[in-house]
Design an enzyme around this catalytic site. Structure first.
Site, mmCIF file in Angstrom:
data_model
loop_
_atom_site.group_PDB
_atom_site.id
_atom_site.type_symbol
_atom_site.label_atom_id
_atom_site.label_comp_id
_atom_site.label_asym_id
_atom_site.label_seq_id
_atom_site.Cartn_x
_atom_site.Cartn_y
_atom_site.Cartn_z
ATOM 1 N N GLU A 172 -0.380 -8.979 -1.716
ATOM 2 C CA GLU A 172 -1.014 -8.514 -0.474
ATOM 3 C C GLU A 172 -2.196 -7.589 -0.818
ATOM 4 O O GLU A 172 -2.325 -6.467 -0.327
ATOM 5 C CB GLU A 172 -0.022 -7.802 0.452
ATOM 6 C CG GLU A 172 -0.473 -7.717 1.903
ATOM 7 C CD GLU A 172 0.433 -6.858 2.762
ATOM 8 O OE1 GLU A 172 0.525 -5.635 2.521
ATOM 9 O OE2 GLU A 172 1.067 -7.405 3.665
ATOM 10 N N GLU A 214 -2.691 4.936 2.915
ATOM 11 C CA GLU A 214 -2.529 3.545 2.457
ATOM 12 C C GLU A 214 -3.849 2.889 2.050
ATOM 13 O O GLU A 214 -3.887 2.098 1.110
ATOM 14 C CB GLU A 214 -1.838 2.723 3.543
ATOM 15 C CG GLU A 214 -0.358 3.060 3.742
ATOM 16 C CD GLU A 214 -0.109 4.233 4.673
ATOM 17 O OE1 GLU A 214 -1.083 4.817 5.196
ATOM 18 O OE2 GLU A 214 1.066 4.586 4.874
ATOM 19 N N ARG A 258 1.952 7.598 10.011
ATOM 20 C CA ARG A 258 1.712 9.028 9.848
ATOM 21 C C ARG A 258 0.625 9.532 10.813
ATOM 22 O O ARG A 258 0.751 10.581 11.425
ATOM 23 C CB ARG A 258 1.239 9.229 8.406
ATOM 24 C CG ARG A 258 1.489 10.530 7.766
ATOM 25 C CD ARG A 258 1.264 10.391 6.273
ATOM 26 N NE ARG A 258 2.503 10.014 5.602
ATOM 27 C CZ ARG A 258 3.424 10.888 5.211
ATOM 28 N NH1 ARG A 258 3.243 12.165 5.389
ATOM 29 N NH2 ARG A 258 4.525 10.484 4.624
ATOM 30 N N ASP A 276 0.792 -1.226 0.000
ATOM 31 C CA ASP A 276 0.000 0.000 0.000
ATOM 32 C C ASP A 276 0.825 1.279 0.000
ATOM 33 O O ASP A 276 0.333 2.345 0.353
ATOM 34 C CB ASP A 276 -0.891 0.001 1.247
ATOM 35 C CG ASP A 276 -0.084 -0.154 2.537
ATOM 36 O OD1 ASP A 276 1.149 0.057 2.502
ATOM 37 O OD2 ASP A 276 -0.686 -0.478 3.578
ATOM 38 N N HIS A 325 12.092 4.853 14.378
ATOM 39 C CA HIS A 325 11.950 5.154 12.951
ATOM 40 C C HIS A 325 12.654 6.471 12.661
ATOM 41 O O HIS A 325 12.530 7.430 13.431
ATOM 42 C CB HIS A 325 10.466 5.235 12.587
ATOM 43 C CG HIS A 325 10.217 5.153 11.109
ATOM 44 N ND1 HIS A 325 10.262 6.256 10.303
ATOM 45 C CD2 HIS A 325 9.978 4.099 10.306
ATOM 46 C CE1 HIS A 325 10.033 5.878 9.047
ATOM 47 N NE2 HIS A 325 9.850 4.571 9.027
ATOM 48 N N HIS A 370 5.512 4.082 13.603
ATOM 49 C CA HIS A 370 5.917 4.836 12.413
ATOM 50 C C HIS A 370 4.768 5.472 11.647
ATOM 51 O O HIS A 370 4.994 6.292 10.774
ATOM 52 C CB HIS A 370 6.733 3.953 11.463
ATOM 53 C CG HIS A 370 5.909 2.976 10.664
ATOM 54 N ND1 HIS A 370 5.354 3.302 9.462
ATOM 55 C CD2 HIS A 370 5.545 1.710 10.911
ATOM 56 C CE1 HIS A 370 4.690 2.251 8.996
ATOM 57 N NE2 HIS A 370 4.784 1.275 9.858
HETATM 58 N N1 UDP Z 1 11.200 -4.397 11.001
HETATM 59 C C1 UDP Z 1 12.595 -4.464 10.945
HETATM 60 N N2 UDP Z 1 13.313 -3.652 11.774
HETATM 61 C C2 UDP Z 1 12.733 -2.780 12.638
HETATM 62 C C3 UDP Z 1 11.318 -2.708 12.685
HETATM 63 C C4 UDP Z 1 10.579 -3.532 11.839
HETATM 64 O O1 UDP Z 1 13.159 -5.240 10.170
HETATM 65 O O2 UDP Z 1 13.457 -2.070 13.342
HETATM 66 C C5 UDP Z 1 10.443 -5.240 10.053
HETATM 67 C C6 UDP Z 1 9.342 -6.052 10.660
HETATM 68 O O3 UDP Z 1 9.828 -7.298 11.126
HETATM 69 C C7 UDP Z 1 8.390 -6.220 9.491
HETATM 70 C C8 UDP Z 1 8.566 -4.927 8.724
HETATM 71 O O4 UDP Z 1 9.793 -4.357 9.159
HETATM 72 O O5 UDP Z 1 8.790 -7.275 8.650
HETATM 73 C C9 UDP Z 1 7.426 -3.958 8.991
HETATM 74 O O6 UDP Z 1 7.730 -2.738 8.429
HETATM 75 P P1 UDP Z 1 7.059 -1.377 8.904
HETATM 76 O O7 UDP Z 1 6.573 -1.521 10.289
HETATM 77 O O8 UDP Z 1 8.073 -0.312 8.606
HETATM 78 O O9 UDP Z 1 5.888 -1.164 7.851
HETATM 79 P P2 UDP Z 1 4.380 -1.701 7.756
HETATM 80 O O10 UDP Z 1 4.398 -3.187 7.883
HETATM 81 O O11 UDP Z 1 3.569 -1.013 8.810
HETATM 82 O O12 UDP Z 1 3.938 -1.279 6.394
#
Ligand code: UDP
Length: 389
Positions: free
Chosen positions: A124, A137, A221, A102, A249, A219
């Site tokens: 996804e 998103e 927004r 997204d 972040h 993280h």
């Molecule tokens: N993750 C990582 N290091 C971190 C925090 C998260 O590798 O310090 C991984 C987590 O295991 C998952 C992914 O990042 O696989 C999630 O990404 P994020 O939270 O940035 O984005 P979202 O999933 O909310 O789109």
């Protein structure tokens, strides 16, 4: 027009953020194993986090459009990417474009593919909160669905959401989430590579694992500003009861306040963003996670870790339905109460932590690639929405 037997299917994988790297890596690996071309076209939306996450799977981007600005809006990203991607597609001539999730990169990738009449494959697909948030998103996902020729939905409810938006059911495949495949790959590495596990353990030697470990990520927004203040206030209180580990972040709207409120506080570990193996290592040892992340909401149930979600709504409703996740919002008193209740009641933590597989068994990439590689290569120049991929 049929392409000759010697034609190698060429997929251009457009991606730009950490979760896209994690969730597309298993597909890139599986496509290449099948002899397909998987050209990784990085947008540059997030530079370091993306490339580091990809490297964790032994992968390197084939190119990077480098559109990142010090402070950027989704409009900056999409506005820069659509023409830049279009120029690359004109040269690369892919059979199909693969986008995931997204992000602004995925949205721009789908638009550029759609305008170029190249079939867009959405990984996804179908996650919906049914609200205006997460912003932007939720809208990205809906718009990508309208521009895609093939939809890989992680769950049945994601499939139903797509059908409710008049997406052709024949173009939707339920596969589980490739994030679980990635998690299993990392778990196997941690198990087999004792050097890696030992190095990670050494990095976290300051974390007192005799105390309950609360792993937090923030993280989104919509959690910037006052809502972030609420979360940080809760973490400050919780540090009296648990080790708080927060990979911060890099967005200044998160890192500034996090440092101001939590730096130097006993029991709080503010870390730079972690490589994926290190993050999974911590998740395996966490009593619970406090998170507004989508991907972490999916990984926690697969590892038997309760997830308290720092949001009012989620498009990952399956974890809530299985009892593995709970929405706690961002009010500090509510967060503190939810965490302390759980930590005090080992049976409740056990129930929430019962490992379940709401997001698949870790074979999503194989299923996806079976479908992609099992079909005839797609001739270019057909209208994306009428092409059978
Ligand atoms: N993750 C990582 N290091 C971190 C925090 C998260 O590798 O310090 C991984 C987590 O295991 C998952 C992914 O990042 O696989 C999630 O990404 P994020 O939270 O940035 O984005 P979202 O999933 O909310 O789109």
């Amino acid at each position: 027009m049929t392409l000759g037997a010697t034609h190698k299917q060429k997929f251009v994988v457009v991606a730009g953020t950490r979760p896209e790297a994690v969730k597309l890596a298993p597909i890139i690996l599986a496509l290449r194993e099948r002899g397909c071309i998987a050209h990784v076209l990085a947008s540059g939306q997030h530079r370091e986090l993306f490339h580091e996450a990809l490297a964790g799977f032994g992968l390197v981007a084939d190119e990077d459009l480098g559109i990142m600005l010090p402070v950027q809006s989704p409009a900056d990203v999409v506005g820069a990417l659509v023409p830049a991607l279009t120029r690359r597609f004109d040269i690369l001539l892919p059979d199909a474009i693969i986008v995931q999730g997204d992000t602004a990169t995925a949205f721009a990738g789908a638009q550029a593919g759609f305008y170029a009449r190249i079939p867009v494959i959405h990984v996804e697909a179908g996650l919906r909160s049914g609200q205006s948030e997460p912003f932007p998103e939720e809208m990205h996902r809906k718009a990508i669905a309208q521009m895609s020729a093939l939809h890989f939905a992680p769950t049945q409810s994601a499939r139903s959401a797509l059908i409710a938006e008049a997406i052709d059911p024949a173009s939707i495949h339920v596969t589980g989430n490739t994030g679980i495949d990635a998690l299993h790959l990392v778990e196997a590495r941690l198990l087999l590579d004792h050097g890696l596990a030992a190095r990670i353990a050494h990095r976290f030697s300051a974390v007192d694992l005799r105390r309950p470990l609360v792993l937090a990520t923030i993280h989104r927004r919509e959690n910037h500003g006052e809502r972030l203040d609420g979360i940080l206030a809760a973490l400050a209180i919780l540090a009296r009861h648990a080790e708080i580990v927060l990979p911060v972040h890099p967005h200044p709207a998160i890192s500034g306040p996090a440092q101001a409120v939590l730096a130097g506080r006993a029991g709080v570990h503010l870390l730079p963003p972690l490589d994926h193996p290190a993050f999974v290592w911590l998740l395996q040892r966490a009593a619970l996670v406090l998170t507004d992340s989508g991907g972490v909401q999916e990984e926690a149930p697969a590892l038997g870790v309760p997830a308290l979600v720092l949001r009012d709504v989620t498009e990952r409703r399956e974890g809530i339905a299985t009892g593995n996740a709970r929405l706690v919002g961002t009010d500090p008193a509510a967060i503190v109460a939810a965490v302390l209740d759980l930590l005090a009641d080992s049976r409740a933590i056990g129930r929430m932590g019962e490992a379940s597989l709401p997001y698949g068994a870790g074979d999503a990439a194989t299923r996806i690639v079976d479908i992609l590689a099992g079909r005839a290569a797609v001739p270019r120049g057909h209208p994306a929405l009428s092409v059978e991929v």
